[in-house]
Design a protein around this motif. Structure first.
Motif, PDB file in Angstrom:
ATOM      1  N   VAL A 156       0.877  -1.178   0.000  1.00 41.13           N
ATOM      2  CA  VAL A 156       0.000   0.000   0.000  1.00 41.13           C
ATOM      3  C   VAL A 156       0.908   1.221   0.000  1.00 41.13           C
ATOM      4  O   VAL A 156       1.767   1.354   0.883  1.00 41.13           O
ATOM      5  CB  VAL A 156      -0.890   0.046   1.267  1.00 41.13           C
ATOM      6  CG1 VAL A 156      -1.967   1.118   1.123  1.00 41.13           C
ATOM      7  CG2 VAL A 156      -1.514  -1.314   1.557  1.00 41.13           C
ATOM      8  N   THR A 157       0.729   2.110  -0.975  1.00 39.49           N
ATOM      9  CA  THR A 157       1.615   3.264  -1.030  1.00 39.49           C
ATOM     10  C   THR A 157       0.911   4.427  -1.740  1.00 39.49           C
ATOM     11  O   THR A 157      -0.277   4.326  -2.048  1.00 39.49           O
ATOM     12  CB  THR A 157       2.951   2.882  -1.718  1.00 39.49           C
ATOM     13  OG1 THR A 157       3.871   3.964  -1.599  1.00 39.49           O
ATOM     14  CG2 THR A 157       2.779   2.537  -3.182  1.00 39.49           C
ATOM     15  N   ASP A 158       1.635   5.534  -1.947  1.00 34.72           N
ATOM     16  CA  ASP A 158       1.028   6.634  -2.698  1.00 34.72           C
ATOM     17  C   ASP A 158       1.803   6.851  -3.995  1.00 34.72           C
ATOM     18  O   ASP A 158       2.829   6.213  -4.243  1.00 34.72           O
ATOM     19  CB  ASP A 158       0.918   7.902  -1.840  1.00 34.72           C
ATOM     20  CG  ASP A 158       2.262   8.530  -1.506  1.00 34.72           C
ATOM     21  OD1 ASP A 158       3.283   8.148  -2.124  1.00 34.72           O
ATOM     22  OD2 ASP A 158       2.309   9.392  -0.620  1.00 34.72           O
ATOM     23  N   SER A 159       1.300   7.762  -4.825  1.00 38.47           N
ATOM     24  CA  SER A 159       1.865   7.908  -6.173  1.00 38.47           C
ATOM     25  C   SER A 159       3.333   8.316  -6.137  1.00 38.47           C
ATOM     26  O   SER A 159       4.140   7.836  -6.920  1.00 38.47           O
ATOM     27  CB  SER A 159       1.060   8.936  -6.960  1.00 38.47           C
ATOM     28  OG  SER A 159       0.914  10.115  -6.197  1.00 38.47           O
ATOM     29  N   GLU A 160       3.690   9.171  -5.185  1.00 46.11           N
ATOM     30  CA  GLU A 160       5.068   9.656  -5.125  1.00 46.11           C
ATOM     31  C   GLU A 160       6.025   8.533  -4.690  1.00 46.11           C
ATOM     32  O   GLU A 160       7.064   8.300  -5.320  1.00 46.11           O
ATOM     33  CB  GLU A 160       5.118  10.807  -4.122  1.00 46.11           C
ATOM     34  CG  GLU A 160       6.356  11.652  -4.248  1.00 46.11           C
ATOM     35  CD  GLU A 160       6.418  12.669  -3.100  1.00 46.11           C
ATOM     36  OE1 GLU A 160       5.373  13.235  -2.732  1.00 46.11           O
ATOM     37  OE2 GLU A 160       7.543  12.849  -2.586  1.00 46.11           O
ATOM     38  N   LEU A 161       5.651   7.844  -3.620  1.00 50.66           N
ATOM     39  CA  LEU A 161       6.528   6.794  -3.099  1.00 50.66           C
ATOM     40  C   LEU A 161       6.588   5.593  -4.050  1.00 50.66           C
ATOM     41  O   LEU A 161       7.610   4.897  -4.118  1.00 50.66           O
ATOM     42  CB  LEU A 161       6.070   6.360  -1.704  1.00 50.66           C
ATOM     43  CG  LEU A 161       6.083   7.473  -0.645  1.00 50.66           C
ATOM     44  CD1 LEU A 161       5.584   6.945   0.686  1.00 50.66           C
ATOM     45  CD2 LEU A 161       7.488   8.049  -0.472  1.00 50.66           C
TER      46      LEU A 161
END
Ligand code: ATP
Ligand code: MG
Length: 600
Positions: A156-161
């Motif tokens: 689970v992560t975000d677009s930047e990471l």
């Protein structure tokens, strides 16, 4: 470093009746059933940590209580009740189930401190899968090491990471799906968190995990070497619950702020599991350290219990007492600290300026929860970590496992089997066993690789923490240093912590990191890297003065023969001084794994 400035506390400053009224009685009459009965079980042997952190409060009619006041950048705020958390974590568990998550699968979470991090962590535990966390500042190599070793199936992560993860994705054959919290999918393996959450059901049939089923894992901060995957079972919640109650004194009416990140064990144990198991109302601040902003958070949310780290306390002190006077901090009633030795100076400062001393406590990732602590009703000896949690047996032994005398330095050990003890080091059984094997035997094992030398944790008398400490006549424990950091100079052993603590008593010094530097005559000499207060001049005369200062305040043999002024000390992202790095640089040796190093 012992001193005679024992702080006896006025219980009225606590404002509430302490949860641990009589330490001695609780310790001596300890009964494991008491630990067990404070949390909710499905039956004799089945328990789920996420159920205890959230669902049981909803079932008990506390669903409307605020669980989290969240504050992000630019004063963005959100508020979540236990009802909200219940529904969101159920939804996320449903999303994972639909994706095919099975019990025991590793699901990693690589997010900044946003609400989705907390929701997904608890959602994973509800499915019976194992949640792993990674600090959001990790770079591609650190990410690859962790995801590869753990064999994580989902992330689970975000677009930047995600961009950092994709740089190493080819090395991660086990990684099937990447759940992105803040944008629509661009790749076929990406999953849209928002869209899936919208469609998911608010009820979930929680996995009735056994107490020994694995719940979460994390790679330790790597202060001394390559990070290792420490794995904990659902049973850990018992100790996290009791210690949050006893050592952090959490009460129903408290507003509690833990400044740690769930990328480290403190953030998992006392920002998610142990604190919410006590139904605490928490403040979660996603921003970086800034002294003024921190005081503003305390004032704005009326924080009453505050759990932070020595490095932050030293920075707050360096920011000056005038700043504090601008804020109303009268809501504070209990302060605690963890992660590194807490210098006596910091305890005395807080006692003077806030009217409240910081309560130091000691534990480690492998320990799963607080192990040694200062308690609300027990006098504080500044510089001491306090006494073992009821139910934990700690002692000091030599390298062969024999007890040493009072006040004599030795290995800080614990009796194996406390509820929150780690269950394994992922993929590394011999490393796991080495924790239970006396250092003298481990040395032999390292040379011969003969695994039969390693002790079986089930029968081993002690768990070796890797830290050196001593115990005084009143049963207080005093930290000396990590085993690898202890300095041997002219036949004497000196812990870096006491030299650092002596140095920061000097008015011109903010922080210090102390190492042993090889020396033909003395074996090692003490070298100090010192950060000065702004405006203090870096002169040779001051170096000399600092040496004399330590000589006078500590001991003749323990003064730094070399002093170097630096602007910053190398620290892990969790705020620990990396002495091994100072030493490697000094000696021109390879600096080893730096995945947890703060920008430096
Ligand atoms: P690694 O084991 O990979 O080198 P680490 O030990 O820094 O990493 P953690 O488990 O986060 O990883 O840290 C635990 C260690 O931090 C303890 O063993 C101890 O050395 C230090 N520590 C924690 N709390 C205290 C404290 N109150 N006083 C002194 N030292 C502390
Ligand atoms: Mg360690």
């Amino acid at each position: 470093m012992e001193n005679d400035q024992t702080i006896t506390k006025d219980s009225s400053r606590l404002r509430l009746l302490s949860n641990l009224a009589d330490y001695k009685r609780e310790f001596e009459s300890f009964n494991i059933e008491k630990f067990r009965s404070e949390v909710e079980w499905f039956d004799e042997t089945h328990i789920n940590a996420a159920y205890n952190a959230v669902d049981r409060h909803v079932k008990a009619g506390k669903g409307d209580k605020v669980a989290m006041y969240w504050e992000g950048d630019e004063n963005k705020t959100e508020k979540y009740t236990f009802n909200d958390l219940y529904k969101l974590t159920n939804k996320f568990a449903n999303v994972l189930k639909e994706l095919g998550v099975k019990k025991g699968d590793r699901v990693f979470i690589f997010l900044p401190r946003i609400p989705a991090l907390f929701v997904s962590f608890l959602g994973v535990l509800k499915t019976g899968a194992v949640a792993g966390t990674m600090f959001s500042a990790f770079g591609p190599q650190a990410i690859a090491d962790r995801l590869k070793d753990s064999g994580a199936r989902f992330l689970v992560t975000d677009s930047e990471l995600a961009e950092r993860v994709y740089q190493v994705k080819k090395d991660l054959p086990a990684l099937e799906k990447v759940i992105i919290v803040d944008r629509s999918p661009k790749e076929d393996f990406e999953i849209d968190y928002k869209q899936k959450m919208e469609g998911a059901g608010e009820e979930f049939d929680i996995e009735k995990t056994s107490k020994d089923d694995l719940a979460f894992m994390l790679y330790t901060s790597g202060t001394t070497g390559k990070p290792k995957g420490v794995v904990h079972a659902h049973n850990t919640i018992i100790q996290q619950h009791m210690t949050a109650k006893w050592a952090l004194d959490l009460h129903d009416e408290d507003i509690y702020w833990c400044t740690a990140d769930p990328g480290w064990v403190t953030g998992i144990a006392y920002e998610i599991l142990g604190s919410w198991s006590n139904a605490a109302t928490e403040v979660i601040f996603a921003g970086r350290f800034d002294a003024g902003k921190w005081y503003e958070i305390i004032q704005k949310y009326k924080v009453s219990v505050w759990y932070t780290a020595p490095t932050a306390i030293r920075m707050l002190k360096a920011a000056g007492d005038d700043l504090i006077k601008k804020y109303d901090l009268s809501s504070l009633r209990y302060l605690a600290s963890v992660g590194e030795p807490l210098n006596p100076e910091a305890v005395l400062w807080s006692n003077e300026i806030f009217g409240l001393p910081f309560h130091d406590n000691w534990w480690q990732t492998e320990g799963g929860g607080i192990l040694i602590a200062n308690y609300p009703t027990m006098p504080i000896k500044p510089g001491s970590m306090g006494k073992p949690i009821p139910g934990v047996h700690a002692d000091i032994v030599d390298d062969n496992g024999n007890p040493v005398k009072i006040k004599e330095e030795g290995n800080l050990v614990l009796k194996p089997g406390w509820p929150a003890m780690m269950r394994m080091i992922w993929n590394n059984e011999s490393k796991y066993k080495s924790y239970f094997t006396p250092p003298a035997v481990e040395e032999k094992w390292k040379e011969t690789e003969d695994k039969s030398l390693l002790l079986d944790p089930k029968t081993a008398p002690w768990y070796y923490s890797g830290d050196k400490a001593f115990k005084d006549e009143d049963g207080y424990f005093w930290f000396i240093g990590r085993s690898d950091d202890v300095i041997k100079t002219a036949g004497e052993r000196v812990g870096p912590f006491e030299v650092e603590s002596a140095l920061i008593e000097h008015p011109g010094v903010v922080e210090a990191g102390v190492i042993g530097k090889p020396d033909e005559l003395r074996g090692e000499i003490i070298k100090a890297f010192v950060v000065l207060e702004p405006g203090v001049e870096k002169t040779d005369q001051l170096k000399e003065e600092l040496g004399q200062f330590v000589k006078k305040h500590l001991a003749g043999h323990a003064y730094p023969r070399e002093v170097e002024f630096v602007d910053k000390l190398p620290k892990t992202r969790s705020g620990k001084i990396m002495r091994r790095l100072l030493k490697a640089k000094e000696l021109g040796q390879p600096i080893g794994d730096t995945s947890t190093l703060e920008e430096y």
